[in-house]
Motif scaffolding. Structure first.
Motif: not given
Lengths: 117, 115
Positions: A34, A36, A46, A93, A97, A102-109, B35, B43, B97, B99
């Motif tokens: 993504f 931003y 976004l 930014i 993902r 079992g779940r998606y997490e988003q991590y940012f640059g 965050y 973040p 559960g 995203t």
């Protein structure tokens, strides 16, 4: 943990030129990234969703011909600001993902500060 | 209109005080993230909550997800100058559960803790 890098961290360019920003997922593969934009003391806005191997999905009001997105591999997405103008100056930014437990997490640059003179 | 209403927008307190930041919505989220962002940086994910009523603690920070998964709060006990930063809540719609797509961000809370 998941690490996302961006390059460059800051760039100054002249009005009318194009600037490319890279976003890399360093230790995981990301089919979706993504992009931003953030103004001082404000939240993230976004711009577009970048999908590996297909066209990006742009949010309403974001010019796709001005903000070119390419997601050519599972670890790299690029944002090119074409014919930049001073009003394009901002903090850009990316996030990537990752499927975790079992779940998606988003991590940012760490972001890229663009200044157009 | 903002999908997630975050309040307060600004918070300036003395070291040692407690504070709570709220995120509210009329939508149901499959997960909600908090965050923290420092100037000139991206973040950093603090926590993800996915179950209605869930409470998670991270040292002096307590995160709660509402029973209906429409709201969340962040409570900081005995704030310290190092807690200064922009706190952002972000929710994901979609399968419980998971995203699946974009995150919807609140406007952010700029916290300043004075020594």
């Amino acid at each position: 943990g998941a690490v996302v890098s961006q390059h460059p961290s800051r760039v100054i360019c002249k009005s009318g030129t194009s600037v490319k920003i890279e976003c890399r997922s360093l230790d995981f593969q990301a089919t979706t990234m993504f992009w931003y934009r953030q103004f001082p003391k404000q939240s993230l806005m976004l711009m577009a969703t970048s999908n590996e191997g297909s066209k990006a999905t742009y949010e309403q009001g974001v010019e796709k011909d001005k903000f070119l997105i390419n997601h050519a591999s599972l670890t790299l997405s690029t944002l090119t600001v074409t014919s930049a103008h001073p009003e394009d100056s901002s903090f850009y930014i990316c996030s990537a993902r990752e499927l975790r437990e079992g779940r998606y997490e988003q991590y940012f640059g760490p972001g890229t500060r663009l200044t157009v003179t | 209109t903002q999908l997630l209403e975050q309040s307060p927008q600004f918070l300036s307190i003395q070291e040692g005080e407690n504070l709570t930041v709220y995120c509210n919505s009329s939508s149901v989220f499959s997960s909600l993230q908090w965050y923290r962002q420092e100037p000139g940086e991206g973040p950093v994910l603090l926590v993800t909550v996915v179950t209605g009523g869930e409470v998670k603690k991270l040292k002096r920070l307590t995160f709660q997800f509402g029973d209906a998964r429409k709201d969340s709060s962040l409570h900081i006990t005995a704030a310290q100058p190092g807690d200064t930063g922009l706190y952002l809540c972000a929710g994901a719609l979609g399968r419980r559960g998971s995203t699946l797509g974009r995150l919807y961000f609140g406007r952010g809370t700029q916290l300043t803790v004075w020594p």
